[in-house]
Scaffold this active site. Structure first.
Site, PDB file in Angstrom:
ATOM      1  N   LYS A 196      33.140 131.657   8.364  1.00 14.25           N
ATOM      2  CA  LYS A 196      31.888 132.482   8.899  1.00 14.25           C
ATOM      3  C   LYS A 196      32.243 132.696  10.368  1.00 14.25           C
ATOM      4  CE  LYS A 196      26.952 131.707   9.153  1.00 14.25           C
ATOM      5  NZ  LYS A 196      25.770 130.717   8.885  1.00 14.25           N
ATOM      6  N   GLU A 202      40.799 124.135  11.535  1.00 17.41           N
ATOM      7  CA  GLU A 202      41.642 124.124  10.241  1.00 17.41           C
ATOM      8  C   GLU A 202      42.274 125.416   9.682  1.00 17.41           C
ATOM      9  OE1 GLU A 202      38.681 122.527  11.075  1.00 17.41           O
ATOM     10  OE2 GLU A 202      38.867 120.583   9.839  1.00 17.41           O
ATOM     11  N   GLY A 249      26.922 128.320   5.659  1.00 12.82           N
ATOM     12  CA  GLY A 249      28.222 128.124   5.011  1.00 12.82           C
ATOM     13  C   GLY A 249      28.159 127.450   3.769  1.00 12.82           C
ATOM     14  N   ARG A 250      27.337 126.397   3.364  1.00 14.27           N
ATOM     15  CA  ARG A 250      27.474 125.717   2.263  1.00 14.27           C
ATOM     16  C   ARG A 250      26.450 126.425   1.064  1.00 14.27           C
ATOM     17  NH1 ARG A 250      25.209 122.946   6.587  1.00 14.27           N
ATOM     18  NH2 ARG A 250      23.011 122.393   6.428  1.00 14.27           N
ATOM     19  N   GLU A 335      25.609 117.557   3.960  1.00 14.60           N
ATOM     20  CA  GLU A 335      25.725 118.123   5.259  1.00 14.60           C
ATOM     21  C   GLU A 335      24.238 118.981   5.572  1.00 14.60           C
ATOM     22  OE1 GLU A 335      27.910 121.812   6.373  1.00 14.60           O
ATOM     23  OE2 GLU A 335      29.347 120.270   7.031  1.00 14.60           O
ATOM     24  N   HIS A 366      36.482 104.414 -16.620  1.00 12.13           N
ATOM     25  CA  HIS A 366      37.603 103.267 -16.607  1.00 12.13           C
ATOM     26  C   HIS A 366      37.875 103.036 -14.894  1.00 12.13           C
ATOM     27  CE1 HIS A 366      38.088 103.649 -20.767  1.00 12.13           C
ATOM     28  NE2 HIS A 366      37.772 105.105 -20.825  1.00 12.13           N
ATOM     29  N   LYS A 475      34.418 117.057  16.357  1.00 12.93           N
ATOM     30  CA  LYS A 475      35.318 118.228  16.805  1.00 12.93           C
ATOM     31  C   LYS A 475      35.452 118.425  18.192  1.00 12.93           C
ATOM     32  CE  LYS A 475      33.207 121.420  13.026  1.00 12.93           C
ATOM     33  NZ  LYS A 475      32.423 122.581  12.994  1.00 12.93           N
TER      34      LYS A 475
HETATM   35  O1  F6P Z   1      31.951 121.346   8.758  1.00  9.41           O
HETATM   36  C1  F6P Z   1      31.172 122.201   9.476  1.00  9.41           C
HETATM   37  C2  F6P Z   1      31.187 123.475   9.187  1.00  9.41           C
HETATM   38  O2  F6P Z   1      30.567 124.127  10.046  1.00  9.41           O
HETATM   39  C3  F6P Z   1      30.276 123.841   7.649  1.00  9.41           C
HETATM   40  O3  F6P Z   1      28.866 123.772   7.911  1.00  9.41           O
HETATM   41  C4  F6P Z   1      31.134 125.036   7.235  1.00  9.41           C
HETATM   42  O4  F6P Z   1      31.041 125.420   6.156  1.00  9.41           O
HETATM   43  C5  F6P Z   1      32.503 124.633   7.678  1.00  9.41           C
HETATM   44  O5  F6P Z   1      32.773 123.804   8.942  1.00  9.41           O
HETATM   45  C6  F6P Z   1      33.547 126.026   7.880  1.00  9.41           C
HETATM   46  O6  F6P Z   1      32.833 126.928   8.952  1.00  9.41           O
HETATM   47  P1  F6P Z   1      33.378 128.013   8.889  1.00  9.41           P
HETATM   48  O7  F6P Z   1      33.240 129.058   7.826  1.00  9.41           O
HETATM   49  O8  F6P Z   1      32.640 128.864  10.149  1.00  9.41           O
HETATM   50  O9  F6P Z   1      34.896 128.099   9.099  1.00  9.41           O
END
Ligand code: F6P
Length: 507
Positions: A196, A202, A249-250, A335, A366, A475
């Protein structure tokens, strides 16, 4: 002065006291109509709350709370694009991605933008399928990963096998991307970078590795609300699909974030997923409190947390294809609801979200079920089952369903014994969600149910379900420490300093 939200659950305490003497098995034995009256059907989904540890007077108290909180109005506000994300001054219009249930101009506009993005996405899906690409690497994390990963995994067989194989890379650990690429050939692979913000560490690191490995920029796609950043990364604007700040995002798998889903199950399958969610939207928006499955689900969560003081909640899908549901729900629920400040900034006196965790049955029977049956903590559980199998192994399916029913029964009823080691106290509450069959529609409805329940819980707790400031601090510290990991700079914190020196010594 006490805050209304801190005392709103006081009316539940006498019921919790009373029910201490009335275990679930007794409640069921004393009320013959309970199995039917404590269950609801919504399209392909049947929800039974008959094995929760509450009775009719308790439900009356819970529905009074729902009434006082004006949950139906709160749902209307969500669908009508009010700024329900108050801390960021935004709407949360995931419903506009799949439903057309508001007359408000800016919501209709949002739906139109979503439709236009879907049309572009359909063209890209066709292009990619026609191009001979056999594999797609989807790079993203959190909401830009968990939803597509769950749905693509769950539905790949249900709609006739994968169109292309989709592989997900999320973890910044280089082993994730290394392992994934090791199995693939760049000559027939494409990549989608989903973020987003297009600022997530990452995704940018993994995206760079995948892009460099591909050596073919024409096969790199992006989904982002920040088109400029994606373009600056080197992705052609024609291959960038939009998303918007009015989708969290979620809550975004229904948007172009679902591009990998459309590749895995086809565009038609993706549309069917949306239509299943839209059916649940229509139910939640139009159904009075007492018959509204999302309201039941949310009130049950509040009851278990604030009256019965459950510190954790298990989610137990009895279907291998839904094995990623607990991971997905962990982000959606925790979250969204892992907050301790109210909308107005006041600190909450009571508890909000418990820890959500789980795994697929029967494997989990199990592993951790021992603790659920005889441990000292009571863990309420959502069991999820699918009535009709999509395979020919009838005996396996009968065994699966027998285990599912057996566990919910054993949790509730327990079994007495003179030997404490062999006694089951029972009285473990659970909800059972049964899908007729796992289809894009039924999965869409199930996920939408959880989304709505989460929002309703946030309204009952008076918190914002749509921000996530809690993830920022880690972060920031990581960004500060990165130069120390890559060079000789020291850290301010004495423990981190000692750890860094140990890492350097052993590197
Ligand atoms: O972990 C925090 C967060 O902002 C989530 O809310 C989001 O889904 C994720 O990182 C990824 O964010 P982005 O879509 O901006 O890479």
């Amino acid at each position: 002065m006490s805050n209304p939200h801190d005392t709103v659950f006081d009316s539940l305490q006498p019921h919790a006291e009373r029910l201490r003497q009335l275990p679930i098995a007794r409640l069921i034995a004393d009320d013959a109509a309970r199995p039917k009256d404590f269950a609801l059907r919504v399209g392909p989904l049947y929800a039974s709350f008959a094995r929760q540890h509450y009775d009719r007077p308790t439900l009356d108290a819970l529905f009074e709370i729902a009434e006082a909180a004006d949950l139906m109005q709160a749902v209307r506000r969500l669908f009508d694009g009010h700024l329900v994300n108050v801390t960021e001054g935004r709407a949360a219009l995931h419903t506009a991605l799949r439903s057309d249930l508001s007359d408000i101009d800016h919501v209709r506009d949002a739906s139109a933008q979503a439709r236009a993005a879907r049309a572009r996405m359909a063209t890209m899906v066709e292009e990619l399928l026609a191009s001979g690409v056999t594999d797609v690497v989807s790079v993203g994390i959190g909401g830009s990963d968990l939803g597509p990963r769950l749905v693509a995994d769950a539905l790949a067989d249900a709609v006739g096998g994968p169109r292309v194989r989709v592989h997900f890379v999320s973890n910044v650990d280089g082993n994730a991307v290394r392992r994934t690429l090791a199995r693939l050939d760049p000559a027939n692979t494409a990549a989608i970078l989903i973020s987003k913000t297009f600022g997530t560490q990452e995704t940018l690191l993994n995206g760079t590795v995948v892009r460099d490995w591909l050596q073919n920029d024409s096969r790199v796609y992006a989904v982002s609300a920040n088109v400029q950043r994606a373009a600056d990364f080197g992705i052609d604007e024609h291959r960038i699909l939009p998303m918007w700040d009015w989708v969290g995002g979620r809550y975004s798998l229904w948007s172009a974030v679902g591009f990998p889903i459309a590749l895995a199950i086809g565009m038609e399958g993706f549309e069917r997923l949306l239509s299943g969610a839209a059916d649940m939207d229509a139910h939640v928006l139009a159904t009075p409190l007492r018959d509204n499955v999302a309201v039941w689900h949310a009130l049950t969560a509040i009851w278990n947390r604030n009256a019965m003081h459950a510190a954790s909640q298990a989610v137990l899908p009895y279907d291998e294809r839904l094995r990623l549901l607990p991971n997905y729900l962990q982000q959606l629920v925790m979250e969204s609801l892992g907050k301790s400040a109210r909308l107005d900034g006041a600190v909450l006196a009571g508890h909000t979200v418990p820890v959500w965790w789980g795994g697929a049955g029967t494997d989990t029977q199990h592993s951790f079920f021992q603790a659920l049956h005889q441990g000292t903590q009571i863990v309420p559980a959502d069991f999820i089952g699918v009535i009709r199998a999509d395979h020919a192994h009838d005996s396996n399916h009968a065994a699966l369903l027998a285990n599912l029913l057996a566990q919910t029964e054993a949790f509730a009823n327990g079994q007495a014994s003179d030997d404490p080691h062999r006694a089951y106290a029972g009285n473990r509450p659970s909800t059972l969600l049964l899908l007729d069959v796992l289809t894009p529609e039924s999965l869409g409805a199930l996920i939408a149910l959880y989304e709505h329940s989460v929002y309703l819980q946030s309204v009952l707790w008076g918190i914002n379900a749509f921000d996530q400031f809690g993830v920022e601090l880690g972060k920031q510290v990581a960004n500060k420490l990165l130069p120390a990991l890559q060079g000789d700079i020291d850290a301010d914190d004495p423990v981190t300093r000692a750890l860094l020196s140990e890492i350097r010594r052993r590197s």
